[in-house]
Each structure stands twice: as structure tokens, then as C-alpha cells.
Scaffold this motif. Structure first.
Motif, PDB file in Angstrom:
ATOM      1  N   HIS A 272       0.853  -1.187   0.000  1.00  0.00           N
ATOM      2  CA  HIS A 272       0.000   0.000   0.000  1.00  0.00           C
ATOM      3  C   HIS A 272       0.892   1.242   0.000  1.00  0.00           C
ATOM      4  N   PRO A 273       0.570   2.278  -0.792  1.00  0.00           N
ATOM      5  CA  PRO A 273       1.405   3.481  -0.842  1.00  0.00           C
ATOM      6  C   PRO A 273       1.590   4.165   0.506  1.00  0.00           C
ATOM      7  N   TYR A 274       0.599   4.098   1.375  1.00  0.00           N
ATOM      8  CA  TYR A 274       0.755   4.715   2.693  1.00  0.00           C
ATOM      9  C   TYR A 274       1.816   3.986   3.505  1.00  0.00           C
ATOM     10  N   THR A 275       1.836   2.668   3.431  1.00  0.00           N
ATOM     11  CA  THR A 275       2.870   1.893   4.119  1.00  0.00           C
ATOM     12  C   THR A 275       4.248   2.239   3.582  1.00  0.00           C
ATOM     13  N   GLU A 276       4.344   2.393   2.274  1.00  0.00           N
ATOM     14  CA  GLU A 276       5.625   2.764   1.665  1.00  0.00           C
ATOM     15  C   GLU A 276       6.124   4.088   2.226  1.00  0.00           C
ATOM     16  N   ALA A 277       5.223   5.054   2.379  1.00  0.00           N
ATOM     17  CA  ALA A 277       5.611   6.362   2.914  1.00  0.00           C
ATOM     18  C   ALA A 277       6.071   6.253   4.362  1.00  0.00           C
ATOM     19  N   LEU A 278       5.368   5.455   5.164  1.00  0.00           N
ATOM     20  CA  LEU A 278       5.770   5.273   6.556  1.00  0.00           C
ATOM     21  C   LEU A 278       7.143   4.620   6.645  1.00  0.00           C
ATOM     22  N   ALA A 327     -13.335   7.388  -7.392  1.00  0.00           N
ATOM     23  CA  ALA A 327     -14.699   6.935  -7.658  1.00  0.00           C
ATOM     24  C   ALA A 327     -15.128   5.790  -6.753  1.00  0.00           C
ATOM     25  N   GLU A 328     -14.195   4.900  -6.388  1.00  0.00           N
ATOM     26  CA  GLU A 328     -14.559   3.695  -5.645  1.00  0.00           C
ATOM     27  C   GLU A 328     -13.668   3.507  -4.424  1.00  0.00           C
ATOM     28  N   GLU A 329     -14.275   3.114  -3.331  1.00  0.00           N
ATOM     29  CA  GLU A 329     -13.518   2.806  -2.132  1.00  0.00           C
ATOM     30  C   GLU A 329     -12.925   1.403  -2.257  1.00  0.00           C
ATOM     31  N   PRO A 330     -11.607   1.263  -2.142  1.00  0.00           N
ATOM     32  CA  PRO A 330     -11.004  -0.064  -2.305  1.00  0.00           C
ATOM     33  C   PRO A 330     -11.246  -0.929  -1.072  1.00  0.00           C
ATOM     34  N   PRO A 331     -11.696  -2.158  -1.247  1.00  0.00           N
ATOM     35  CA  PRO A 331     -11.871  -3.051  -0.096  1.00  0.00           C
ATOM     36  C   PRO A 331     -10.528  -3.591   0.376  1.00  0.00           C
ATOM     37  N   LEU A 332     -10.482  -3.996   1.619  1.00  0.00           N
ATOM     38  CA  LEU A 332      -9.296  -4.684   2.136  1.00  0.00           C
ATOM     39  C   LEU A 332      -9.370  -6.117   1.634  1.00  0.00           C
ATOM     40  N   ARG A 333      -8.464  -6.479   0.729  1.00  0.00           N
ATOM     41  CA  ARG A 333      -8.546  -7.776   0.063  1.00  0.00           C
ATOM     42  C   ARG A 333      -7.191  -8.465   0.051  1.00  0.00           C
ATOM     43  N   GLU A 334      -7.235  -9.748  -0.172  1.00  0.00           N
ATOM     44  CA  GLU A 334      -5.998 -10.529  -0.199  1.00  0.00           C
ATOM     45  C   GLU A 334      -5.337 -10.355  -1.559  1.00  0.00           C
ATOM     46  N   VAL A 335      -4.111  -9.825  -1.567  1.00  0.00           N
ATOM     47  CA  VAL A 335      -3.376  -9.586  -2.810  1.00  0.00           C
ATOM     48  C   VAL A 335      -2.228 -10.557  -2.977  1.00  0.00           C
ATOM     49  N   ALA A 336      -1.940 -11.321  -1.927  1.00  0.00           N
ATOM     50  CA  ALA A 336      -0.925 -12.379  -1.938  1.00  0.00           C
ATOM     51  C   ALA A 336      -1.235 -13.249  -0.730  1.00  0.00           C
ATOM     52  N   PRO A 337      -0.756 -14.472  -0.703  1.00  0.00           N
ATOM     53  CA  PRO A 337      -1.056 -15.343   0.437  1.00  0.00           C
ATOM     54  C   PRO A 337      -0.700 -14.697   1.772  1.00  0.00           C
ATOM     55  N   GLY A 338      -1.714 -14.523   2.630  1.00  0.00           N
ATOM     56  CA  GLY A 338      -1.496 -13.936   3.948  1.00  0.00           C
ATOM     57  C   GLY A 338      -1.311 -12.435   3.956  1.00  0.00           C
ATOM     58  N   ALA A 346      -2.694  -2.472  -5.969  1.00  0.00           N
ATOM     59  CA  ALA A 346      -1.683  -3.156  -5.156  1.00  0.00           C
ATOM     60  C   ALA A 346      -0.835  -4.127  -5.972  1.00  0.00           C
ATOM     61  N   GLU A 347      -1.455  -4.812  -6.944  1.00  0.00           N
ATOM     62  CA  GLU A 347      -0.679  -5.791  -7.735  1.00  0.00           C
ATOM     63  C   GLU A 347       0.190  -5.128  -8.785  1.00  0.00           C
ATOM     64  N   GLU A 348      -0.127  -3.893  -9.153  1.00  0.00           N
ATOM     65  CA  GLU A 348       0.609  -3.230 -10.227  1.00  0.00           C
ATOM     66  C   GLU A 348       1.816  -2.442  -9.732  1.00  0.00           C
ATOM     67  N   LEU A 349       1.730  -1.899  -8.540  1.00  0.00           N
ATOM     68  CA  LEU A 349       2.762  -0.997  -8.046  1.00  0.00           C
ATOM     69  C   LEU A 349       3.974  -1.761  -7.520  1.00  0.00           C
ATOM     70  N   GLU A 350       5.152  -1.208  -7.763  1.00  0.00           N
ATOM     71  CA  GLU A 350       6.395  -1.734  -7.178  1.00  0.00           C
ATOM     72  C   GLU A 350       6.847  -0.744  -6.120  1.00  0.00           C
TER      73      GLU A 350
END
Length: 355
Positions: A272-278, A327-338, A346-350
Motif C-alpha cells: 500500500h502506498p501509505y505503508t511505503e511512505a511510513l 470513484a470507488e472505495e477499495p476493499p481490504l482484500r488478499e493480494v498475496a497469500p497472507g 496493489a498488484e501493479e505498483l512496485e
């Protein structure tokens, strides 16, 4: 009231270690404080301190909860120990006898028992200890309430707990002003653990201490966790401390969880970009690495929690935001195991972690 419940159905349940027994879980937990104004003092809005949190903590783990000041971390922790009743949604506690307790519906007697099993270590030992009471009174109070102890039996339990946190039993006749900050926090830990809890909320437990004392208290908390089979919710803004202590980390922004991941994976490659900033602000112990990389400075202020932006709550400060984010609120979803993330991309950003 006690309620037997099955396993949670939210995706946050998938992020908990598969081999761990659930200890405490929240479901769509919300804490909205009313805003009053006008001549008649009517409710004109609400501050969304906690705004729909699904979180599961497994027995014996240390789950870190991080985020900027004002993001709702302390309110979330206070909700778990039921210091206020302004919450909606569910908090379910898996008790030692196998029952699953719906915390919001506990009777006064059940709540007293619950508060013996779920305890809180507060941030500031200077303000959380009553200056007019001795250590014997401060540490012994939970035992008086929970077990009705008094006299020699009470003093014996207090002395044993003071000794276990590194304080001499003869100190129990002294008052808090006679002790240093680190010693006062040891008193706070003793007060929290003396009724033999199973779950501990540590709210910025070392942030008010000198750097030289922090490692001692962190080591003490780890030793006590192993000795007493404790589960910790460790609330902090210091990500270097969280990395040292926690098994998993939940990142909170504007009352919501935006990322949840095992600690090592989150620090190596945030989702998540916010985590990256922290993480970009975490000090590097190696001087040769301090000039490498770039600190991510978030633009603007944290949005007003009484009037959050549409779509993604972080989009107004995110350098990766798109029209979809508004436009849309992103849900908290699984993007990788665990690993869970509340980001459309989330899957596109490095994203950069901590080397």
C-alpha cells in the motif's frame, strides 16, 4: 451475554496464521463520536475515529498496529478493553473455557471477568499512575476487584509481580514520584499483568521512554509474553520498534486498516502506498545507507475524519492515485497469500521497502 460464533467470513480472517487459534476478532468495528453545535447542542456530524475494522488476532502472537497520530489506533485499542461504549459492530473474544464472548453485550459481572483477561498498558507512565497511591495500592487494585484479595495474600501477589518486572518488593510502600520513567512503566506493566490476563493491549508502551530504556522494556515484554503465554496488540507509531517485536503488522489510516501482512514481508515489499511512505521514514542504522533512497513526504494534511474524501481515503495524499481511486472505495482484500491491502493498484505498483 455469551454467544457461540463460527469463524469470521471477512478476507481479514485469511491473513491470520493458519496454525494459530483465534484469540480476539473484530467485525466491522466502528467508533463514531458525535459533533454537537448550535444553540440546542444538536448532533451535526460524527468523527469517524474507527470506521469499519475487521481484524483477527491469533493466540500467542504480537500484532502491531501502526499509523500516524490521530488515525484511530488508540481508540481501537480502547474499544477492545471496553473503556467506552460508543462502538458498533462486533468484538469477539475467545475465552479460556472455549466460549466466544460478544464483548459489546457482556453484563457487568461478565465485563469484570473480561477485563481481568484483557488488560491495557498505557502510553505515559507519568499520567497513568495515581500520584496519591502507593505501588501496593496501584498494582493490587485489579486483584481486589477481580479476586477480592486483601491483607497478606494481596501483598504477596503484589510483591511477586513487582519482583517479576524488575522492581524490589520493598518499593511497594513508595509513591510513583519516587521512580524514573522506566521504573514507572514497569509498575504499569505489573498492574496490567497481576490478574493473570491472556490478552494485552500495549498502547505506545515505550514511546514516552528514553531510548536507552526502551530496549529494556521491550525485552521485558517479550520475556513476559513467553512466560505467561500472552497475546499482544502492540500499538505504536515507531516502525523500528514494531519490526523488532511484532509477528504481523496492521497499518491504519483514517480509521481503517489499509494493509495487513507478516512483518518481514511488509518491511521488504509493502503493498500500500501509505505503508511505503511510513517505511521511508524508518531510520537506517547503517550510516552508509542513510543517504540512499528518498524520504517520501506526503502532501497535504490528514483529511478530516468527520468528512473523509470519496473513494480511497488516502487518495488525496497518494502519488499513485487515479480516477478509479476517487470513484470507488477499495476493499481490504488478499493480494498475496497472507497479505491484505486496500489499494486498487496493489498488484501493479512496485513499492519500496526497508533494505
Amino acid at each position: 451475554m455469551t454467544t457461540d460464533l463460527g469463524q469470521g467470513t471477512g478476507e481479514a480472517a485469511n491473513a491470520a496464521p493458519a496454525d494459530g487459534a483465534v484469540h480476539l476478532e473484530t467485525s466491522d468495528l466502528r467508533v463514531h463520536f458525535p459533533i454537537r453545535g448550535g444553540i440546542r447542542n444538536r448532533v451535526t456530524g460524527h468523527v469517524r475515529a474507527v470506521d469499519g475494522v475487521d481484524l483477527r488476532v491469533t493466540r500467542g502472537e504480537t500484532l502491531g498496529l501502526v499509523g500516524e497520530s490521530g488515525c484511530g489506533k488508540t481508540t481501537f485499542g480502547s474499544s477492545i478493553v471496553r473503556t467506552h461504549d460508543k462502538m458498533t459492530g462486533g468484538i469477539r473474544y475467545h475465552a479460556a473455557d472455549g466460549r466466544v464472548l460478544e464483548v459489546a453485550e457482556l453484563s457487568q459481572q461478565e465485563l469484570r471477568t473480561y477485563r481481568s483477561e484483557v488488560r491495557m498498558i498505557f502510553q505515559n507512565p507519568h499520567s497513568s499512575l495515581n500520584p496519591r497511591r502507593t505501588l501496593a495500592e496501584i498494582v493490587g487494585e485489579p486483584l481486589k476487584i477481580a479476586e477480592g484479595l486483601s491483607g497478606a495474600a494481596l501483598e504477596e501477589r503484589v510483591a511477586a509481580m513487582l519482583r517479576r518486572v524488575g522492581l524490589r518488593p520493598e518499593y511497594m510502600r513508595r509513591y510513583p514520584h519516587a521512580f524514573s520513567g522506566g521504573e514507572r512503566q514497569r509498575v504499569s506493566i505489573a498492574r496490567a499483568l497481576v490478574p493473570a490476563p491472556r490478552f494485552v493491549v500495549a498502547d505506545e508502551a515505550v514511546s514516552a521512554l528514553d531510548v536507552s530504556v526502551r530496549s529494556q522494556i521491550l525485552n521485558l515484554l517479550q520475556d513476559l509474553q513467553e512466560e505467561f503465554d500472552l497475546t499482544y496488540l502492540f500499538i505504536s507509531h515507531d516502525l523500528s520498534v514494531v519490526e523488532h517485536l511484532c509477528d504481523r503488522v496492521a497499518v491504519m489510516y483514517l480509521g481503517r486498516i489499509v494493509e495487513l501482512s507478516p512483518t518481514a514481508q511488509l518491511y521488504a515489499a509493502p503493498r500500500h502506498p501509505y505503508t511505503e511512505a511510513l517505511l521511508s521514514a524508518v531510520p537506517k542504522p547503517d550510516p552508509r545507507l542513510r543517504d540512499r533512497g528518498r524520504r517520501i513526504v506526503l502532501t497535504g494534511d490528514v483529511p478530516d475524519p468527520s468528512n473523509p474524501p470519496s473513494g480511497c481515503s488516502f487518495r488525496t495524499r497518494c502519488r499513485y492515485a487515479t480516477e478509479l481511486c476517487a470513484a470507488e472505495e477499495p476493499p481490504l482484500r488478499e493480494v498475496a497469500p497472507g497479505r491484505l491491502s486496500a489499494c486498487h493498484h496493489a498488484e501493479e505498483l512496485e513499492l519500496a521497502g526497508v533494505a
